[in-house]
Scaffold this motif. Structure first.
Motif, PDB file in Angstrom:
ATOM      1  N   PHE B 229       0.973  -1.279   0.043  1.00 45.82           N
ATOM      2  CA  PHE B 229      -0.141   0.099  -0.087  1.00 45.82           C
ATOM      3  C   PHE B 229       0.948   1.255  -0.030  1.00 45.82           C
ATOM      4  O   PHE B 229       0.564   2.215  -0.668  1.00 45.82           O
ATOM      5  N   THR B 230       1.825   1.154   0.797  1.00 44.87           N
ATOM      6  CA  THR B 230       2.823   2.370   0.895  1.00 44.87           C
ATOM      7  C   THR B 230       3.458   2.919  -0.409  1.00 44.87           C
ATOM      8  O   THR B 230       3.599   3.752  -0.846  1.00 44.87           O
ATOM      9  N   LEU B 231       3.955   1.578  -0.853  1.00 45.23           N
ATOM     10  CA  LEU B 231       4.750   1.795  -2.030  1.00 45.23           C
ATOM     11  C   LEU B 231       4.200   2.294  -3.138  1.00 45.23           C
ATOM     12  O   LEU B 231       4.481   3.157  -4.033  1.00 45.23           O
ATOM     13  N   ALA B 232       2.867   1.564  -3.444  1.00 46.43           N
ATOM     14  CA  ALA B 232       1.631   2.012  -4.498  1.00 46.43           C
ATOM     15  C   ALA B 232       1.465   3.491  -4.384  1.00 46.43           C
ATOM     16  O   ALA B 232       1.453   4.200  -5.184  1.00 46.43           O
ATOM     17  N   GLY B 233       1.180   3.816  -2.920  1.00 49.25           N
ATOM     18  CA  GLY B 233       0.593   5.133  -2.845  1.00 49.25           C
ATOM     19  C   GLY B 233       1.829   6.111  -3.146  1.00 49.25           C
ATOM     20  O   GLY B 233       1.404   7.160  -3.509  1.00 49.25           O
ATOM     21  N   ASP B 241       1.386  13.877  -8.395  1.00 51.45           N
ATOM     22  CA  ASP B 241       1.443  15.059  -7.661  1.00 51.45           C
ATOM     23  C   ASP B 241       0.183  15.138  -6.884  1.00 51.45           C
ATOM     24  O   ASP B 241      -0.215  16.231  -6.463  1.00 51.45           O
ATOM     25  N   LEU B 242       0.144  14.202  -5.881  1.00 51.05           N
ATOM     26  CA  LEU B 242      -0.854  14.067  -5.041  1.00 51.05           C
ATOM     27  C   LEU B 242      -0.204  13.937  -3.565  1.00 51.05           C
ATOM     28  O   LEU B 242       0.892  13.870  -3.450  1.00 51.05           O
ATOM     29  N   THR B 243      -1.067  14.456  -2.481  1.00 50.91           N
ATOM     30  CA  THR B 243      -0.461  14.337  -1.064  1.00 50.91           C
ATOM     31  C   THR B 243      -0.149  12.927  -0.824  1.00 50.91           C
ATOM     32  O   THR B 243      -0.967  12.018  -0.936  1.00 50.91           O
ATOM     33  N   SER B 244       1.170  12.619  -0.412  1.00 54.44           N
ATOM     34  CA  SER B 244       1.429  11.175  -0.317  1.00 54.44           C
ATOM     35  C   SER B 244       0.811  10.386   0.763  1.00 54.44           C
ATOM     36  O   SER B 244       0.340   9.316   0.470  1.00 54.44           O
ATOM     37  N   GLY B 245       0.573  11.069   2.030  1.00 55.79           N
ATOM     38  CA  GLY B 245      -0.139  10.374   3.044  1.00 55.79           C
ATOM     39  C   GLY B 245      -1.428  10.081   2.793  1.00 55.79           C
ATOM     40  O   GLY B 245      -1.690   8.946   2.811  1.00 55.79           O
ATOM     41  N   ALA B 246      -2.018  11.001   2.258  1.00 54.56           N
ATOM     42  CA  ALA B 246      -3.617  10.692   1.914  1.00 54.56           C
ATOM     43  C   ALA B 246      -3.633   9.623   0.758  1.00 54.56           C
ATOM     44  O   ALA B 246      -4.437   8.773   0.643  1.00 54.56           O
ATOM     45  N   THR B 247      -2.614   9.772  -0.321  1.00 52.47           N
ATOM     46  CA  THR B 247      -2.657   8.687  -1.171  1.00 52.47           C
ATOM     47  C   THR B 247      -2.561   7.298  -0.852  1.00 52.47           C
ATOM     48  O   THR B 247      -3.259   6.344  -1.090  1.00 52.47           O
ATOM     49  N   ILE B 248      -1.493   7.254   0.135  1.00 50.30           N
ATOM     50  CA  ILE B 248      -1.333   5.844   0.488  1.00 50.30           C
ATOM     51  C   ILE B 248      -2.488   5.284   1.376  1.00 50.30           C
ATOM     52  O   ILE B 248      -2.710   4.209   1.030  1.00 50.30           O
ATOM     53  N   ILE B 249      -3.384   6.014   2.108  1.00 52.12           N
ATOM     54  CA  ILE B 249      -4.341   5.669   2.617  1.00 52.12           C
ATOM     55  C   ILE B 249      -5.453   4.981   1.852  1.00 52.12           C
ATOM     56  O   ILE B 249      -6.109   4.184   2.199  1.00 52.12           O
ATOM     57  N   LEU B 250      -5.448   5.991   0.897  1.00 49.88           N
ATOM     58  CA  LEU B 250      -6.663   5.397  -0.016  1.00 49.88           C
ATOM     59  C   LEU B 250      -6.510   4.278  -0.827  1.00 49.88           C
ATOM     60  O   LEU B 250      -7.096   3.455  -1.070  1.00 49.88           O
ATOM     61  N   VAL B 251      -4.969   3.945  -1.084  1.00 46.67           N
ATOM     62  CA  VAL B 251      -4.707   2.663  -1.657  1.00 46.67           C
ATOM     63  C   VAL B 251      -5.001   1.517  -0.749  1.00 46.67           C
ATOM     64  O   VAL B 251      -5.485   0.638  -0.973  1.00 46.67           O
ATOM     65  N   ALA B 252      -4.681   1.754   0.595  1.00 49.14           N
ATOM     66  CA  ALA B 252      -4.973   0.846   1.608  1.00 49.14           C
ATOM     67  C   ALA B 252      -6.496   0.838   1.835  1.00 49.14           C
ATOM     68  O   ALA B 252      -6.942  -0.232   2.022  1.00 49.14           O
TER      69      ALA B 252
END
Lengths: 253, 274
Positions: B229-233, B241-252
């Motif tokens: 999840f983290t790497l994909a995010g 060009d998205l906020t990394s934390g939020a992207t990681i969580i959305l992938v999760a």
């Protein structure tokens, strides 16, 4: 004189301000097979938790094999009620049974070969060795109950406590269980909590009825006097295979 | 896509993501099976109070967060044992007070104003080598503690009363667990931020629990899922060009819904007449 298995001297217990148990005094000899009956909310489970040292009395003195309950932990086996708890927990039958081999002095150590052999013995004894690698949640209620009995026996207890062991299991298992316990009783003192008075009277050596106060009766019959004095415990008596309801009229306070 | 790894900040982000995922896999598993996700959320949010105090007093912010969330976790532990019926209300109160304290302390701090967003949503791209070493050592400590006391943690998580009766120090282990959560949370904040800590702690173990048969395997699978999840995010956030934390969580979160959907599809076959 041999030490008593269980001794209660004027024990009182209350949750918040409501008294659950009062003036409970009795002594149980070793080698006994005690059945504890009583209505729901009458204090059966509280009584058991006091014996196990999970709860502490407000007043009075409790001794298990002559020791304070929590110090006698390694001499007691405990089979909890409600085999339905934590159904999704990822743990195998073997790992649950191994928990019976834990003790204060061996915290942080691996289980030994001796632990594993002992657990194999008890799992074979309850007929669950073949299921050792199964997740505990995928067993039937009766099978889980057997595993919990194996776990309690793995501690090599001198007293075995069972809380409603026949709730949510089929009647065939009930008969098996009590035959098994009868056999086990040759070596171990047994205390069973049950709301099923039929089962109790057929297998136990002595009976206690608890509803705030406790009436102890050495001998397996349930007397009228006992039912009356114990605030008329509502009971279902099964006589000659016919359901026969012996429920005394209950004066609500 | 490998050329992004020539940037040091990307390499650091990658390492940080992996290390944090391992922490979340181990601690998250214990959090989920002990049903203390809410306490963990409380500790994470109250940590902001520590960050605020650190700015005010001039301490390093993550040291402030660590000390403060450790203290809060112990207080929550005592409160949860004292008043089991109202433990969620008490946690909610401390959760809010911690955040409010943080904001007030930052208001009172003279000079420049810190970027609140980077603490709320994390800043994996600003991880420096120092942070990596800190995360690595913390991971080592957590793995060591969980490895040594594995059978005790397993027993206490599965059946607290039985463990107590056989003489396991149930309360001590509970406080050790809360302490580990507090320290982990501080590390996870750096990556996904305060608000999203709960997601990274609870989503991978929640999925992993369904496919594993032991707590150890659940920890490993959770860590692997967390890394995915983290790497994909991270990759998505870099490319779009998205906020990394939020992207990681959305992938999760996507993983979470896929696992729910697969349960739904599998159910008719597993629940055959018994």
């Amino acid at each position: 004189m041999e030490t008593y298995a269980i001794e209660f001297e004027d024990v009182w217990f209350s949750y918040e301000k409501s008294t659950v148990l009062q003036e409970v005094s009795f002594s149980l000899e070793q080698g006994e097979f005690l059945g504890i009956i009583g209505p729901n909310g009458g204090g059966k489970t509280t009584l058991l938790k006091l014996m196990l040292g999970i709860l502490k009395p407000d007043r009075g003195r409790i001794r298990i094999l002559g020791q304070a309950p929590h110090d006698a932990g390694h001499r007691m086996g405990y089979v909890p009620q409600g085999t339905d708890f934590n159904r999704n927990f990822p743990v195998s039958v073997l790992d649950v049974a191994l928990m019976g081999r834990m003790s204060t002095s061996r915290i942080g150590r691996r289980y030994s070969r001796e632990d594993r052999e002992k657990v194999r013995d008890v799992l074979e004894k309850v007929g669950m060795w073949g299921y050792r690698n199964r997740p505990i949640g995928r067993l039937s209620g009766g099978q889980r109950q057997r595993v919990f009995i194996a776990r309690a026996l793995a501690t090599h207890p001198e007293i075995l406590f069972l809380d409603e062991p026949t709730a949510s299991v089929d009647s065939e298992f009930q008969t098996d269980l009590y035959d098994f316990l009868k056999d086990l009783n040759k070596e171990v003192t047994i205390v069973v909590i049950s709301h099923d008075i039929g089962i109790i009277s057929a297998h136990m050596k002595s009976i206690a009825c608890v509803n705030k106060r406790l009436i102890f009766h050495s001998g397996a019959e349930i007397t009228q006097e006992m039912l009356d004095t114990a605030y008329q415990c509502p009971v279902d008596l099964i006589a000659h295979g016919l359901p026969h309801r012996v429920l005394h009229s209950h004066q609500e306070e | 896509m490998w050329e992004v790894l020539q940037f040091e900040f990307m390499r650091n982000a990658l390492f940080a993501g992996i290390l944090v995922s391992i922490t979340c896999g181990i601690i998250g598993t214990l959090v989920v099976v002990n049903r203390i996700v809410f306490i963990s959320g409380g500790i994470a949010h109250a940590a902001y109070g520590g960050i605020g105090m650190a700015f005010y007093t001039g301490l390093p912010p993550f040291l402030g967060a660590a000390l403060f969330s450790f203290a809060v976790s112990m207080v929550m532990g005592v409160a949860s044992l004292r008043d089991k019926q109202r433990v969620d209300a008490i946690i909610g109160v401390m959760w809010a007070i911690g955040m409010a304290l943080g904001i007030i302390f930052i208001d009172l701090t003279p000079g420049y104003h810190v970027d609140l967003m980077s603490y709320l949503f994390g800043s994996i791209l600003t991880v420096v080598t120092m942070d990596i070493w800190f995360m690595l050592s913390l991971n080592m400590i957590l793995i060591l503690i969980v490895f040594v006391f594995y059978k005790e943690f397993l027993a206490v998580s599965y059946d607290e009363e039985f463990s107590f009766v056989v003489g396991i120090p149930v309360r001590t282990l509970y406080f050790v667990l809360l302490g580990m959560i507090a320290l982990s949370v501080v590390m996870i904040i750096k990556i996904v931020g305060i608000i999203l800590v709960i997601a990274l702690i609870s989503i991978p173990p929640y999925i992993a629990e369904k496919y594993t048969t032991s707590l150890g395997k659940m920890m490993i699978l959770s860590s692997v899922l967390g890394i995915l999840f983290t790497l994909a995010g991270l990759w998505l956030s870099y490319n779009y060009d998205l906020t990394s934390g939020a992207t990681i969580i959305l992938v999760a979160g996507l993983g979470f819904f896929v696992s729910l959907a697969s349960d739904f599809i599998r159910r008719p076959s597993t629940e055959s007449p018994s």
